[in-house]
Design an enzyme around this catalytic site. Structure first.
Site, mmCIF file in Angstrom:
data_model
loop_
_atom_site.group_PDB
_atom_site.id
_atom_site.type_symbol
_atom_site.label_atom_id
_atom_site.label_comp_id
_atom_site.label_asym_id
_atom_site.label_seq_id
_atom_site.Cartn_x
_atom_site.Cartn_y
_atom_site.Cartn_z
ATOM 1 N N ASP A 16 0.828 -1.214 0.000
ATOM 2 C CA ASP A 16 0.000 0.000 0.000
ATOM 3 C C ASP A 16 0.858 1.258 0.000
ATOM 4 O OD1 ASP A 16 -2.340 1.415 -0.051
ATOM 5 O OD2 ASP A 16 -2.865 1.068 2.052
ATOM 6 N N HIS A 33 2.673 3.101 -8.949
ATOM 7 C CA HIS A 33 2.472 1.662 -9.188
ATOM 8 C C HIS A 33 3.664 1.095 -9.952
ATOM 9 C CE1 HIS A 33 -1.430 2.184 -7.566
ATOM 10 N NE2 HIS A 33 -1.997 2.729 -8.627
ATOM 11 N N LEU A 127 10.660 -20.950 -4.242
ATOM 12 C CA LEU A 127 9.708 -20.008 -3.643
ATOM 13 C C LEU A 127 8.412 -20.036 -4.447
ATOM 14 C CD1 LEU A 127 9.276 -17.367 -1.725
ATOM 15 C CD2 LEU A 127 9.786 -16.101 -3.798
HETATM 16 C C1 IPE Z 1 -5.607 -2.621 -0.194
HETATM 17 O O1 IPE Z 1 -5.192 -1.317 -0.425
HETATM 18 C C2 IPE Z 1 -5.571 -3.414 -1.448
HETATM 19 C C3 IPE Z 1 -4.250 -3.670 -2.003
HETATM 20 C C4 IPE Z 1 -3.112 -3.348 -1.452
HETATM 21 C C5 IPE Z 1 -4.250 -4.364 -3.248
HETATM 22 P P1 IPE Z 1 -6.238 -0.138 -0.644
HETATM 23 O O2 IPE Z 1 -5.441 1.097 -0.764
HETATM 24 O O3 IPE Z 1 -7.169 -0.465 -1.750
HETATM 25 O O4 IPE Z 1 -7.032 -0.194 0.726
HETATM 26 P P2 IPE Z 1 -7.955 0.884 1.444
HETATM 27 O O5 IPE Z 1 -8.941 1.375 0.430
HETATM 28 O O6 IPE Z 1 -7.068 1.992 1.909
HETATM 29 O O7 IPE Z 1 -8.557 0.146 2.588
HETATM 30 C C1 IPE Z 2 -1.428 0.230 -3.377
HETATM 31 O O1 IPE Z 2 -1.235 1.590 -3.415
HETATM 32 C C2 IPE Z 2 -1.724 -0.373 -4.729
HETATM 33 C C3 IPE Z 2 -3.113 -0.829 -4.891
HETATM 34 C C4 IPE Z 2 -4.027 -0.820 -3.980
HETATM 35 C C5 IPE Z 2 -3.494 -1.310 -6.199
HETATM 36 P P1 IPE Z 2 -2.432 2.623 -3.438
HETATM 37 O O2 IPE Z 2 -2.779 2.889 -4.865
HETATM 38 O O3 IPE Z 2 -3.549 2.177 -2.615
HETATM 39 O O4 IPE Z 2 -1.737 3.909 -2.834
HETATM 40 P P2 IPE Z 2 -2.383 4.932 -1.808
HETATM 41 O O5 IPE Z 2 -2.855 4.141 -0.645
HETATM 42 O O6 IPE Z 2 -3.487 5.639 -2.505
HETATM 43 O O7 IPE Z 2 -1.244 5.831 -1.454
HETATM 44 MG MG MG Z 3 -4.013 2.452 -0.657
#
Ligand code: IPE
Ligand code: IPE
Ligand code: MG
Length: 240
Positions: A16, A33, A127
């Site tokens: 995240d 990403h 792995l």
């Molecule tokens: C959780 O992250 C999903 C992934 C890391 C794939 P999100 O960024 O979508 O989660 P919320 O919305 O903050 O809970």
């Molecule tokens: C995690 O990073 C990737 C996915 C959930 C696909 P985020 O895109 O949720 O990044 P933030 O949380 O908005 O910073």
């Molecule tokens: Mg996120």
């Protein structure tokens, strides 16, 4: 404790913070990403080096389909690119690649690529790298219950078997059948929630929540998390 016990068999990461990492640098979210793919590579290598047997990564949740179309599209494109680019390294490092989630929601071209990548790496045994894609914990439990119901109504499983089934019996209906539950779940970016990830499988996982954003989470951070895990005392409800 013996050295082998201190290394988790299965490490799972909720990756995240990509969007915030990009925004901090004045870039579009999708830039984060792309940077996050580097962290996937680093952690996969670190897992191989440390003797972790399963590394699973939450890459895209069922809820993430609600993001803007451009972001969803870019994430899927990145998956395709990463599979293509990383295949030789996975072969070299003995990494078996597996994708779990609601595959019916993925495009047919992505599904074909995943099938191909899974088949090519199927015999690798150092792995297992599990990518959770279009996955949610509630969806997993529901699809398991539906599979079980279908087996009963088609006569493949009988009611007596169902009534005597224990927790382990239900495990085999989940998409993670055959994969040990995660010993350690790491979530980056400072969020302290599960966001509908492995709800069933996380029953006895150790958790590490770190403020580090995913694109900054590299080998050093991975090894530091393993060191913290080694200091945890897992009691499973017993008295020490
Ligand atoms: C959780 O992250 C999903 C992934 C890391 C794939 P999100 O960024 O979508 O989660 P919320 O919305 O903050 O809970
Ligand atoms: C995690 O990073 C990737 C996915 C959930 C696909 P985020 O895109 O949720 O990044 P933030 O949380 O908005 O910073
Ligand atoms: Mg996120």
């Amino acid at each position: 404790m013996e050295e082998s016990k201190r290394i988790p068999v299965h490490v799972s990461i909720i990756m995240d913070g990509n969007g915030r990492w990009a925004e901090e640098r004045g870039h579009e979210r999708v830039y984060g990403h792309a940077a996050g793919v580097e962290s996937v590579r680093a952690c996969t290598e670190a897992a191989v080096e440390t003797g972790v047997r399963y590394l699973s990564l939450f890459a895209f949740s069922e809820e993430n389909w609600n993001r803007p179309e451009h972001e969803v599209h870019t994430l899927m494109e990145l998956m395709v690119k990463a599979m293509r680019d990383e295949l030789p390294t996975m072969m070299k490092n003995g990494v078996r690649f597996v994708v779990l989630g609601n595959r019916a929601r993925l495009s047919s071209s992505l599904n074909e690529m995943i099938d191909d990548c899974e088949a090519r790496t199927a015999a690798n045994d150092r792995l297992v790298l599990v990518i959770f894609l279009s996955y949610s914990g509630k969806w997993d439990i529901l699809q398991a219950a539906k599979k079980l119901a279908a087996e009963i109504s088609s006569g493949q499983a009988d009611e007596e078997e169902l009534l005597s089934m224990g927790v382990d019996g239900f495990d085999r209906y989940l998409v993670t059948a055959g994969i040990p539950d995660p010993d350690l779940i790491i979530r980056t970016s400072g969020e302290c929630r599960l966001s509908n990830y492995l709800l069933w499988q996380a029953a006895y996982s150790e958790f590490i929540f770190t403020g580090v954003l995913w694109p900054d989470f590299r080998k050093e951070e991975f090894r530091a998390a393993l060191a913290e895990y080694a200091r945890r005392d897992r009691r499973y409800g017993r008295v020490k």
